[in-house]
Scaffold this active site. Structure first.
Site, PDB file in Angstrom:
ATOM      1  N   GLU A 166       0.835  -1.211   0.000  1.00 13.82           N
ATOM      2  CA  GLU A 166       0.000   0.000   0.000  1.00 13.82           C
ATOM      3  C   GLU A 166       0.864   1.254   0.000  1.00 13.82           C
ATOM      4  O   GLU A 166       0.544   2.235  -0.676  1.00 13.82           O
ATOM      5  CB  GLU A 166      -0.950   0.022   1.207  1.00 13.82           C
ATOM      6  CG  GLU A 166      -1.941  -1.130   1.287  1.00 13.82           C
ATOM      7  CD  GLU A 166      -3.059  -1.081   0.248  1.00 13.82           C
ATOM      8  OE1 GLU A 166      -3.072  -0.160  -0.578  1.00 13.82           O
ATOM      9  OE2 GLU A 166      -3.901  -2.001   0.261  1.00 13.82           O
ATOM     10  N   ARG A 170       0.478   3.710  -3.165  1.00 15.24           N
ATOM     11  CA  ARG A 170      -0.197   4.986  -2.871  1.00 15.24           C
ATOM     12  C   ARG A 170       0.805   6.126  -2.676  1.00 15.24           C
ATOM     13  O   ARG A 170       0.666   7.183  -3.285  1.00 15.24           O
ATOM     14  CB  ARG A 170      -1.076   4.863  -1.624  1.00 15.24           C
ATOM     15  CG  ARG A 170      -2.166   3.823  -1.787  1.00 15.24           C
ATOM     16  CD  ARG A 170      -3.135   3.799  -0.636  1.00 15.24           C
ATOM     17  NE  ARG A 170      -3.853   2.529  -0.614  1.00 15.24           N
ATOM     18  CZ  ARG A 170      -5.098   2.364  -0.197  1.00 15.24           C
ATOM     19  NH1 ARG A 170      -5.786   3.381   0.264  1.00 15.24           N
ATOM     20  NH2 ARG A 170      -5.661   1.177  -0.212  1.00 15.24           N
ATOM     21  N   ASP A 298      -5.289  -9.913  -8.046  1.00 14.17           N
ATOM     22  CA  ASP A 298      -5.578  -8.975  -9.145  1.00 14.17           C
ATOM     23  C   ASP A 298      -4.395  -8.289  -9.826  1.00 14.17           C
ATOM     24  O   ASP A 298      -4.104  -8.508 -11.010  1.00 14.17           O
ATOM     25  CB  ASP A 298      -6.586  -7.910  -8.661  1.00 14.17           C
ATOM     26  CG  ASP A 298      -6.207  -7.234  -7.331  1.00 14.17           C
ATOM     27  OD1 ASP A 298      -5.155  -7.582  -6.772  1.00 14.17           O
ATOM     28  OD2 ASP A 298      -6.966  -6.364  -6.861  1.00 14.17           O
ATOM     29  N   GLU A 469     -12.679   0.204  -9.732  1.00 14.68           N
ATOM     30  CA  GLU A 469     -12.334  -0.717 -10.826  1.00 14.68           C
ATOM     31  C   GLU A 469     -13.243  -0.621 -12.050  1.00 14.68           C
ATOM     32  O   GLU A 469     -12.772  -0.698 -13.190  1.00 14.68           O
ATOM     33  CB  GLU A 469     -12.283  -2.169 -10.310  1.00 14.68           C
ATOM     34  CG  GLU A 469     -11.035  -2.492  -9.489  1.00 14.68           C
ATOM     35  CD  GLU A 469     -11.010  -1.842  -8.120  1.00 14.68           C
ATOM     36  OE1 GLU A 469     -12.078  -1.400  -7.638  1.00 14.68           O
ATOM     37  OE2 GLU A 469      -9.920  -1.760  -7.514  1.00 14.68           O
ATOM     38  N   THR A 556      -1.316   0.823 -10.222  1.00 17.81           N
ATOM     39  CA  THR A 556      -2.584   0.207  -9.803  1.00 17.81           C
ATOM     40  C   THR A 556      -3.432   1.140  -8.946  1.00 17.81           C
ATOM     41  O   THR A 556      -4.605   0.871  -8.699  1.00 17.81           O
ATOM     42  CB  THR A 556      -2.335  -1.135  -9.094  1.00 17.81           C
ATOM     43  OG1 THR A 556      -3.567  -1.836  -8.954  1.00 17.81           O
ATOM     44  CG2 THR A 556      -1.696  -0.924  -7.724  1.00 17.81           C
TER      45      THR A 556
HETATM   46  C1  DMJ Z   1      -6.526   0.092  -4.947  1.00 14.08           C
HETATM   47  O1  DMJ Z   1      -5.834   0.401  -3.799  1.00 14.08           O
HETATM   48  C2  DMJ Z   1      -5.632  -0.563  -5.947  1.00 14.08           C
HETATM   49  O2  DMJ Z   1      -6.246  -0.475  -7.182  1.00 14.08           O
HETATM   50  C3  DMJ Z   1      -5.333  -1.988  -5.630  1.00 14.08           C
HETATM   51  O3  DMJ Z   1      -4.602  -2.659  -6.640  1.00 14.08           O
HETATM   52  C4  DMJ Z   1      -6.582  -2.782  -5.361  1.00 14.08           C
HETATM   53  N1  DMJ Z   1      -7.729  -1.972  -5.353  1.00 14.08           N
HETATM   54  C5  DMJ Z   1      -7.723  -0.764  -4.608  1.00 14.08           C
HETATM   55  C6  DMJ Z   1      -8.994   0.027  -4.829  1.00 14.08           C
HETATM   56  O4  DMJ Z   1     -10.108  -0.741  -4.972  1.00 14.08           O
END
Ligand code: DMJ
Length: 574
Positions: A166, A170, A298, A469, A556
């Site tokens: 994270e 982020r 994912d 998403e 992501t």
């Molecule tokens: C985000 O923090 C990122 O996209 C992560 O890969 C998984 N999904 C969350 C948001 O839904």
């Protein structure tokens, strides 16, 4: 016999005698008690309080949006007005955070409080995650205040356990993308400081990063509940960030440490080229666990494609890994509902947990998270699956390989299914949808939310936590097709968010049950609402020349990073 306490002379003497003997008996009993009398009510109350918080649904804000928050915007309005409406929504969310919780990692918009992730100061989770969206939207005063916080207050020298994944996607991602967009070296300096702390998580036997890091003491921290366990997606979703930083600084340690993870996973992967969600930090082999495109699985698949695109399609190892895994997904996971023929991605669940035999059974469950795959498949089809250097908008059949055509079609169909899961009372999709496999079902929808019924107590699966998403995939689909349908879908989702998740006092909150109106809200505004959901919604209503797909990879967490030709020589190659 009536038994009651009698304390005044007017009461019947028989009753008095009865109550006196009762009192004597009581006194005798009390004198035999092991602990002082006050201990018992205190313990009972304490226990009751614990049980209440453990099992009783937590108080949530009930807010009837019917009356005063009609979307208020007619469907005929121009794209520029829609874009402005998204910017206004962002300001509504950001201003509340700035007012109540500036600098805190997370924001609780109902209680109007901030919270940090560890027992230390914040590490900029919300500020850094949001700043590139602020910049893109041209919100100059907000940008200057956020930049100033990063300049003067942000301090990564914090003890405690911070999620390696994270924090990378982020915070490191947010710093790097803002550097990319602004060329302001403040962001690069901060990114290097953070990366030098995060990189210590990779010091394991296998080279896979531990799930957490103590940023102050520069030390990886193992999973408390299963010391050797690492999430596959978490280990394989740091590479875009570390590779870009390596390229910027010419420090190849960032590159090689994150690249090595990919070679470990490649060696461990199963015959169908799919990956279980847990891997051993010491051995580098998979643990018996689910195979899915939802949580913990994912973004492994997302980053296979994006690593290939990031370095201008120079590293064919990722092209191969991506193509192989998309084949595995089609062979093992792609399913269709029997009544409405909706395409969805099922999961594989181990038949014998802990046996290590990797024998699985199919579960017809799809996380909201899986909806990223729709756009990813379409993007993959027009790049990995293209037979020409560039493809048209929308792509023509002859421009795609057989695999490209298959992936395009699956992506388009999956996106329709994701929209189908928005057919709820609120127009918002649940966290988890289960699909019916029974052809003779009399139900109107051939998907359902487990343990939930409209108006009843809501389950975890029924919530919409402001996730991005579906809009992420709609953004990619819009850019690749120019089909107005995708903009309309996005606008529909936005108006539902406005109607049901918006708080009149500022901020947006998680909807507890997408199928129950009026809604109940949970006290949380996720940081990805600012960095992803609203960014993608904004970009859908921008010109395609803003962050064009051929020059940009979105990490992501929707932080845009540039495509570049690498100067560092990869060690993991075909
Ligand atoms: C985000 O923090 C990122 O996209 C992560 O890969 C998984 N999904 C969350 C948001 O839904």
């Amino acid at each position: 016999m009536r038994i009651r306490f009698a304390f005044n002379g007017e009461d019947d003497p028989h009753e008095f005698r009865t109550s006196r003997s009762l009192r004597v008996r009581l006194r005798r009993r009390l004198s035999r008690l092991k602990y002082p009398i006050w201990v018992y009510p205190v313990v009972t109350l304490g226990l009751g309080w614990c049980l209440y918080y453990m099992f009783w649904p937590q108080p949530a804000l009930h807010y009837d949006h019917e009356e005063d928050s009609k979307p208020g915007i007619s469907p005929e309005i121009a794209d520029v007005e829609k874009r402005e409406a998204v910017v206004a929504a962002f300001k509504h969310a950001w201003a509340a955070y700035e007012r109540d919780a500036m600098g805190f990692d997370e924001y609780h918009p109902i209680s109007k409080k901030g919270e940090n992730l560890a027992h230390s100061d914040g590490i900029g989770y919300t500020v850094v995650d949001a700043i590139d969206t602020i910049h893109l939207m041209g919100l100059e005063p907000e940008y200057q205040r956020a930049r100033s916080w990063i300049d003067k207050k942000l301090n990564f020298d914090q003890p405690g356990e911070f999620s390696t994944f994270e924090t990378s996607i982020r915070v490191l991602g947010g710093l790097l993308s803002t550097y990319y967009l602004t060329s302001d070296r403040l962001f690069l300096t901060r990114a290097v400081d953070l990366a030098d702390r995060l990189i210590t998580a990779f010091d394991t036997e296998s080279g896979l990063p531990l799930p957490s890091v103590d940023l102050k003491n520069r030390k990886g921290v193992a999973d408390k509940y299963a010391v050797d366990r690492v999430s596959t997606a978490e280990a394989a979703t740091l590479q875009l960030e570390f590779r870009y930083l390596a390229e910027l600084t010419k420090n190849d340690t960032y590159w090689y440490k994150s690249e090595h993870v990919m070679s470990v996973i490649d060696k461990a992967k199963l015959p169908h080229n799919l990956v279980p969600i847990y891997i051993s930090a010491s051995q580098g082999t998979f643990k018996e666990s689910e195979i899915r495109l939802g949580s913990r699985g994912d973004s492994y698949y997302e980053y296979l494609l994006k690593q290939y695109l990031q370095t201008a399609k120079t590293e064919s190892i990722y092209r191969k890994m991506y193509m192989d895994s998309m084949q595995g997904i089609h062979d093992e996971l792609v399913q269709m509902t029997p009544t409405r023929n909706m395409t969805y991605i099922a999961e594989l669940v181990p038949k014998n947990w802990f046996s290590g035999d990797h024998d699985y059974t199919l579960q017809h469950k799809q996380d909201h998270l899986v909806c990223f795959l729709a756009g990813s498949l379409m993007l993959g089809a027009t790049t990995v699956g293209a037979v020409r250097k560039t493809v048209s908008v929308p792509p023509q059949l002859h421009e795609l390989s057989a695999q490209g055509r298959r992936d395009w079609q699956t992506g388009v169909n999956l996106l329709e299914t994701c929209m189908y899961t928005h057919e709820t009372a609120t127009g918002l999709a649940p966290e988890i949808a289960m699909f019916r496999t029974d052809k003779d079902t009399t139900e109107t929808r051939d998907w359902y939310i487990k343990n939930s019924r409209p108006g009843g107590p809501s389950s975890y699966d029924a919530r919409y936590m402001l996730r991005p998403e579906t809009v992420e995939s709609l953004f990619i689909a819009w850019r690749l097709t120019g089909d107005i349908r995708y903009r309309d879908y996005a606008w529909g989702i936005f108006t539902s968010i406005e109607r049901y998740a918006k708080l009149p006092g500022g901020g947006y909150a998680t909807v507890l049950d997408v199928d129950t109106v009026p809604v109940s809200l949970d006290d949380k505004q996720e940081t990805f609402f600012l960095s992803e959901t609203l960014k993608y919604l904004y970009l859908i209503f921008c010109e395609s020349s803003v962050l064009p797909l051929q020059d940009t990879v979105f990490n992501t967490e929707a932080h845009p990073l540039p495509v570049f030709a690498p100067t560092i020589k990869p060690r993991f190659a075909i």
